[in-house]
Design a protein around this motif. Structure first.
Motif, short mmCIF file in Angstrom:
data_model
loop_
_atom_site.label_atom_id
_atom_site.label_comp_id
_atom_site.label_asym_id
_atom_site.label_seq_id
_atom_site.Cartn_x
_atom_site.Cartn_y
_atom_site.Cartn_z
N ALA A 245 136.14 144.90 78.59
CA ALA A 245 135.74 143.76 77.78
C ALA A 245 136.92 143.16 77.03
N GLY A 246 137.79 144.00 76.45
CA GLY A 246 138.88 143.50 75.63
C GLY A 246 138.41 143.21 74.22
N PHE A 247 139.08 142.27 73.56
CA PHE A 247 138.72 141.92 72.19
C PHE A 247 139.22 140.51 71.89
N VAL A 248 138.76 139.97 70.74
CA VAL A 248 139.22 138.66 70.28
C VAL A 248 140.04 138.85 69.01
N ASP A 253 140.18 133.93 69.71
CA ASP A 253 140.67 133.82 71.08
C ASP A 253 140.78 135.20 71.70
N GLY A 254 140.42 135.31 72.98
CA GLY A 254 140.52 136.58 73.66
C GLY A 254 141.96 137.04 73.76
N ALA A 255 142.18 138.33 73.47
CA ALA A 255 143.54 138.86 73.47
C ALA A 255 143.72 140.01 74.44
N ALA A 256 142.66 140.46 75.11
CA ALA A 256 142.77 141.53 76.09
C ALA A 256 141.50 141.51 76.94
N GLY A 257 141.57 142.16 78.11
CA GLY A 257 140.40 142.29 78.97
C GLY A 257 139.80 140.96 79.39
N GLU A 259 137.78 139.22 77.73
CA GLU A 259 137.82 138.27 76.61
C GLU A 259 139.03 137.37 76.73
N SER A 260 140.10 137.87 77.32
CA SER A 260 141.32 137.10 77.48
C SER A 260 141.30 136.27 78.77
N SER A 261 141.04 136.93 79.90
CA SER A 261 141.12 136.23 81.19
C SER A 261 140.02 135.18 81.33
N MET A 262 138.87 135.37 80.65
CA MET A 262 137.77 134.41 80.73
C MET A 262 137.57 133.69 79.40
N ASN A 263 138.63 133.58 78.63
CA ASN A 263 138.53 133.03 77.27
C ASN A 263 137.98 131.61 77.25
N LYS A 264 138.46 130.77 78.14
CA LYS A 264 138.03 129.37 78.13
C LYS A 264 136.54 129.25 78.37
N ALA A 352 136.48 146.54 67.81
CA ALA A 352 136.17 146.00 66.48
C ALA A 352 137.30 146.24 65.49
N THR A 353 138.10 147.29 65.74
CA THR A 353 139.25 147.60 64.88
C THR A 353 140.48 147.83 65.75
N TYR A 354 140.73 146.89 66.64
CA TYR A 354 141.80 147.07 67.64
C TYR A 354 143.17 147.26 67.01
N TRP A 355 143.37 146.68 65.82
CA TRP A 355 144.70 146.78 65.18
C TRP A 355 145.03 148.20 64.73
N LYS A 356 144.04 149.07 64.70
CA LYS A 356 144.28 150.46 64.29
C LYS A 356 144.72 151.34 65.45
#
Length: 662
Positions: A245-248, A253-257, A259-264, A352-356
């Motif tokens: 799935a990735g994350f936003v 904006d999608g930044a991985a998975g 969420e990123s490749s299908m962001n538009k 949900a807490t990707y920065w960690k």
């Protein structure tokens, strides 16, 4: 004629003063020359002042000298009043003409520009974010979804006006209170509360606030603090399928998975609203109101099975921990459709807490990590040999434990005396030397073409970002003995999904179906639009695929390298792989560790599922049949039951490992 002693009538006084009288002696002297001269001098000074030579009157004080009055004649200039009035009117007319010209310029020539500038100064733009589309599992369970939230904003200018009027400092109180509620830095909030200009009426302070907490903030009734509606991305399953799935990010904006490749597609198109506000930041009733409505994003319906994904993720995480591996990957596919039912990696992260979490854990290792496949690639060499090399499963090879080609010697994993093995036996025992002997019945070009046909050195087509297509040099770049290690899976690089696709091709009777993880899209009402059917191509004949399947069943027998992959009631076909890893510090294999793999499918007579397990650099054991095969068994057993696949109707066909075996 008067007498000499007598006096005649008094003569009138001259304008300059009274005329002097002369005594009896004066007359006599006056007739002489000296008297006349004195009289003349007195007369000459008479115009400037009193007589200097007047005699003192007897018996009294001399009279005070009096200055004769001088007659001053002023020149009177007569001015024309009409002329002065005309000049004044001309000056007034000139000034009024300047005012009139400026007025015409402002209200006529440049009125539109000034009106627009005034409106722009009063207009306040509010962004209206679009609802981001959801990502769901195959059965519709939410993997990533958007929920209602609030953004807390400030009107710094209004706060400053309040402080000036009440002579108090409420900014510190606001910053301290909000910082304690949301765990933020008070200094950062205080900086945002300080206005940059008199018209600084909108500054966003905190995003993605839950509605209940936002209500608490509004109830505090801080001047200049308000809330607006926005949306927040949540992941109900936590780390479940997070790498898919990735994350936003904070900008939605999608930044991985995906969420990123299908962001538009997921993001949609944001809208906006412009309203007129007063100097105090209040909305002007009946003022200009411009609006562009947002367009919600579309959702994604995936092919992932939530239960199988959970099992695969739990199993690979447990084995990574048990073997102290660097990382691990588990993939479950339907070979008939190319659908990915599970794609798990360990370690993973919580979106949900990707920065960690470490950025290296955000990507999907199933497509992003390239590695040498080792013995799992021998099935490609076997397929090519069966197709064009005039080799059958029962072709016998005399296999020593090492063989020398040109200046290099190649070894099997264990020492052994020369033995006679069928081609099935070579695959079952995963002999490097036997695979080299079989590959010599192929040209370099034929070997290369079949590897490319199975999907080596090209992206799988699954649509996940960051895919590593692997590496396979063309034959014109092979030197010396390059073809021999390539034949048994070294000197070539792949990703895990490419390997799973190879075995899905064999399980699907020789037809490769492009791996896919997106089943379709959904609109804001939940209606599903199926995705286009994935591309297909035939790689090997159905006969060759059936022969390979029988040969791969021998791998899971007691004579093979992976009896731990057997599943009671089901016929299992598969292959182990134990490949040396490149040590980046020296560019050699020494000290690089191993890539341990097992990939297979079941039931062998009618393949329904393909499962692959990859462990990178395990410390507690490293043979694929020992550390990867048990995980395969665990995941495959669960998946077969979850999909309600019936057990095999018959026993595994007996495979000849050696020519004297009956």
């Amino acid at each position: 004629m008067t007498s000499r002693r007598g006096r005649g009538p008094a003569a009138p006084s001259p304008p300059g003063g009274p005329r002097r009288t002369s005594g009896p002696g004066q007359v006599g002297r006056g007739q002489g020359g000296r008297g006349q001269a004195s009289s003349a001098r007195s007369g000459a000074r008479g115009a400037a002042g009193p007589a200097q030579g007047a005699r003192r009157v007897r018996g009294g004080r001399p009279p005070a000298a009096r200055r004769p009055r001088t007659l001053l004649r002023r020149r009177i200039v007569r001015r024309d009043p009409i002329k002065r009035l005309n000049v004044g009117l001309l000056l007034v007319a000139f000034v009024l003409s300047l005012f009139a010209g400026r007025l015409v310029q402002l209200q006529g020539i440049e009125s539109k520009g000034y009106a627009e500038a005034a409106v722009r100064q009063r207009l306040s733009r509010i962004d209206l974010p679009a609802v981001r589309g959801s990502i769901t599992f195959a059965a519709g369970q939410p993997l990533a979804m958007t929920v209602d939230a609030r953004v807390i904003y400030a009107d710094p200018s209004l706060i400053q006006q309040y402080e000036a009027k009440h002579k108090t400092n409420i900014r510190n109180k606001i910053a301290t209170t909000l910082a304690s509620m949301f765990g933020l830095n008070p200094a950062t909030l205080l900086q945002k509360l300080t206005p940059r200009s008199k018209m600084d009426h909108y500054r966003e302070l905190i995003h993605h606030v839950e509605p209940d907490k936002a209500r608490m903030v509004t109830q505090m009734d801080f001047t200049g603090i308000g809330t607006l509606q926005e949306y927040r991305r949540i992941y109900p399953g936590g780390s479940l399928a997070a790498n898919v799935a990735g994350f936003v990010n904070t900008q939605n904006d999608g930044a991985a998975g995906l969420e990123s490749s299908m962001n538009k597609l997921l993001k949609g198109r944001s809208g906006w609203q412009k309203v007129e506000v007063s100097e105090k930041g209040q909305r002007i009733p009946m003022g200009e109101d411009q609006q562009s409505k947002p367009i919600p994003g579309k959702g994604l319906r995936l092919t992932l099975d939530q239960d199988i994904q959970w099992k695969a993720q739990a199993a690979i995480a447990q084995q990574v921990k048990a073997t102290k591996a660097q990382s691990g990957t588990a993939i479950v596919m339907d070979p008939r459709t190319g659908q990915v039912l599970a794609m798990a990696t360990a370690p993973t992260f919580d979106p949900a807490t990707y920065w960690k979490w470490k950025p290296g854990d955000w990507g999907d290792r199933a497509v992003g990590d390239g590695f040498e496949p080792g013995s799992t690639s021998k099935v490609v060499t076997a397929a090519a040999a069966l197709e064009v090399g005039h080799v059958t499963p029962d072709t016998v090879f005399t296999v020593p434990d090492h063989v020398t080609r040109l200046d290099r010697t190649f070894h099997d994993s264990e020492r052994h005396a020369p033995e006679s093995l069928t081609f099935s036996g070579v695959l079952a025992k995963s002999s490097n030397v036997g695979t080299i002997l079989a590959s010599e019945k192929l040209t370099e070009t034929q070997l290369y073409q079949y590897m490319r046909a199975f999907g080596y050195a090209e992206e799988t087509g699954v649509g996940l970002p960051g895919e590593n297509p692997g590496l396979l040099k063309p034959p014109n770049q092979w030197w010396g003995t390059d073809r021999y290690p390539i034949a048994f899976g070294q000197g070539v690089s792949v990703n895990a999904l490419q390997v799973a696709s190879v075995y899905s091709t064999i399980a699907n009777h020789g037809v490769r179906v492009t791996p896919n993880v997106i089943a379709g899209t959904t609109d804001d009402r939940g209606n599903v639009t199926p995705a286009a059917k994935p591309a297909q191509r035939r790689v090997i004949s159905g006969t060759t695929a059936a022969e390979l399947t029988k040969m791969l069943e021998g791998v899971t027998t007691k004579e093979g390298t992976a009896p731990a992959a057997q599943i009671p009631g089901y016929r299992v076909a598969g292959k182990t792989g134990t490949a040396q890893r490149i040590n980046p510090s020296c560019g050699c294999y020494q000290g690089g560790g191993y890539t341990s793999t097992f990939v297979g499918f079941a039931p062998a007579e009618d393949p329904q599922l393909v499962v692959e397990v990859v462990l990178q650099k395990p410390q507690n054991g490293y043979y694929g049949g020992e550390v990867a095969a048990p995980v395969f068994k665990d995941i495959m057993s669960f998946a077969l039951q979850s999909r309600r696949v019936p057990p095999s109707s018959g026993r595994s066909q007996k495979i000849r490992i050696s020519p004297d075996q009956r």
